[in-house]
Design an enzyme around this catalytic site. Sequence first.
Site, mmCIF file in Angstrom:
data_model
loop_
_atom_site.group_PDB
_atom_site.id
_atom_site.type_symbol
_atom_site.label_atom_id
_atom_site.label_comp_id
_atom_site.label_asym_id
_atom_site.label_seq_id
_atom_site.Cartn_x
_atom_site.Cartn_y
_atom_site.Cartn_z
ATOM 1 N N SER A 30 38.125 34.419 39.619
ATOM 2 C CA SER A 30 38.224 32.785 40.363
ATOM 3 C C SER A 30 39.469 32.113 39.965
ATOM 4 O O SER A 30 39.824 31.091 40.548
ATOM 5 C CB SER A 30 36.774 31.975 40.233
ATOM 6 O OG SER A 30 37.081 31.792 38.662
ATOM 7 N N SER A 50 36.891 36.351 35.630
ATOM 8 C CA SER A 50 37.663 35.467 36.392
ATOM 9 C C SER A 50 38.984 35.355 35.834
ATOM 10 O O SER A 50 40.048 34.596 36.549
ATOM 11 C CB SER A 50 36.868 34.116 36.516
ATOM 12 O OG SER A 50 35.852 34.137 37.611
ATOM 13 N N LYS A 94 43.734 25.465 35.465
ATOM 14 C CA LYS A 94 42.460 25.889 36.617
ATOM 15 C C LYS A 94 42.014 24.446 36.723
ATOM 16 O O LYS A 94 41.600 23.529 35.775
ATOM 17 C CB LYS A 94 41.923 26.679 36.057
ATOM 18 C CG LYS A 94 40.625 27.384 37.031
ATOM 19 C CD LYS A 94 39.780 28.426 36.532
ATOM 20 C CE LYS A 94 38.663 28.995 37.421
ATOM 21 N NZ LYS A 94 37.961 30.040 36.640
#
Lengths: 100, 460
Positions: free
Chosen positions: B140, B164, B65
Amino acid sequence: MKKIAQLSKEEIIHIAKLATLPLSDKEVEKYQKQLGETINYVENLGEVDTKNIKATSSTANLTSVYFEDGVKSERTFTPREALANIKNKKDTYFVVKRIL
Amino acid sequence: MSIFGKSITELKTFIDKKEISPTEVFDYFLKRSKKYDGELNTYITIDEKAVGGEGALGGIPLGIKDIFCTKGLRTTAASKVLNNFIPQYESTVTTRLKNAGASVLGKNNMDAWAHGASTETSDYMLTKNPWDKTRYPGGSSGGTAAAVSAYLVPGGLGTDTGGSIRHPAAWCGIVGLKPTYGRVSRYGVIAMGSSFDCPGTMTLTVEDTALLLKTIAGPDPFDATSSPQEVPDYPAEIKKKKKYKIGIAKEYFKGVDEEIKNKVIEAIAILKKIGHEVKEVSLLSHQYSISIYTIAQRAEVSSNLARYDGIRFGNGREAFGEEAKRRIMLGTYTLSYGYYDAFYKMAQKVRTLVIENFKKVLSDVDLIVGPNTPLTALKIGEFEKYPFFGELMDQLNEPASVAGLPAISIPVGLDKKNLPIGMQIIGNYFDESSILNAAFQFEKETDFFGVIKKGIKNYE
């Protein structure tokens, strides 16, 4: 929880100033509505009896975490590294807006 | 020998036996990533020269990420504020992965600053759900979830503040673990909600989760909230024969889609069949956790994002997107003079009650099992229909985040729209071993009903 009235436009402008966020008039209006909605949502916390309850500061349950004494240079930036991402510099200085 | 569909653990065996080389593995995933990323938009940055080294993860490329600082490799948090930001230091977690021989093939798309549950607040692109490209991947950590689900990488890292990792893992049909708060160092992770943020793993198998967690977990002198607790040998822990007492909270089934409810109930029946004891428990309504999370997280966001002034690095505050601004505004308000007691302090008091409630329940049962998301992946654009979208989608994830407990999402089937359904297993503090052990038993018994394999197969 004390009942909070709808936020005024002035309050939104004040908050934006505290947060140094440039907002357009349209945004001020939008956030005025949306912040009010969110605040109404979280009012359910007022239903809970929190008398004599201690506020959580961390879930990690750690106390008194110290660094060991002694100079460590492994995390020290060189001037070049410190300035690597800067847009506005003069020699090895950060350039900022004058405040006086 | 075909690499396609192999787990990290399997790839590692082939590399160790010299049946394939790290370079072949890297090139394979680089090629796949380039081939499919045009339609899925999972990466913000790809590093074509990132071949790994030697070690426990030697030669394994991962999708990370874009919130983990990687020295010399652009890191944006999917915000234009950090559009050209090149970190001058490496996060502890990626350091540990690289020291174990893994490589960072690319930096994955995400909601900007990790604010959201759809990955559409990214300032760069909209990641598509590999199961149905007209749908959100969740968020996310949606870029990593989609990349793992379509096998552009064999595994990756996300961060979980209020769901997330677990949320996109459920929507993309993979395994996603949020460890205990403090189990994994936050050093070098762009901060969002500092009392919630947990780096964690996104993989195709529970064994891979165990392997990655073992590599990244443990105390870090650079993060004072990282725990000194000893890190178990997770890959060995999951293979022990264990029977657990599992709690089911009916509160967590409220407002959940019928198909999800039924699949989770079927999965619970399987846990019972393989020898675990199942009993009903009662937890505080997740409505309170949503409110606590909303207040405390926004407050922490406003404080964490205060450092972005465009002076030392990055662009100025005018570059913040809409969602970040909204959160900064609310956080600034609740922390401002006269409102602190009414909001922040009140939320932290109720947070204490949520923690006590979990502790009480977890003194009776080992694990708490329930649905992971109220709905399966929504269609792109449906965000608009749900005011408070993120919080609603994360309602079943936020309680464990508020309490700092570890939790995993694993696939338990598909709905009628052919979309993956996730089940959440919450465990006690620092007891990731039990979560992973139970999840591994479930995987052995069901193979996750073929969900993960089917997901990969779509991109053969």
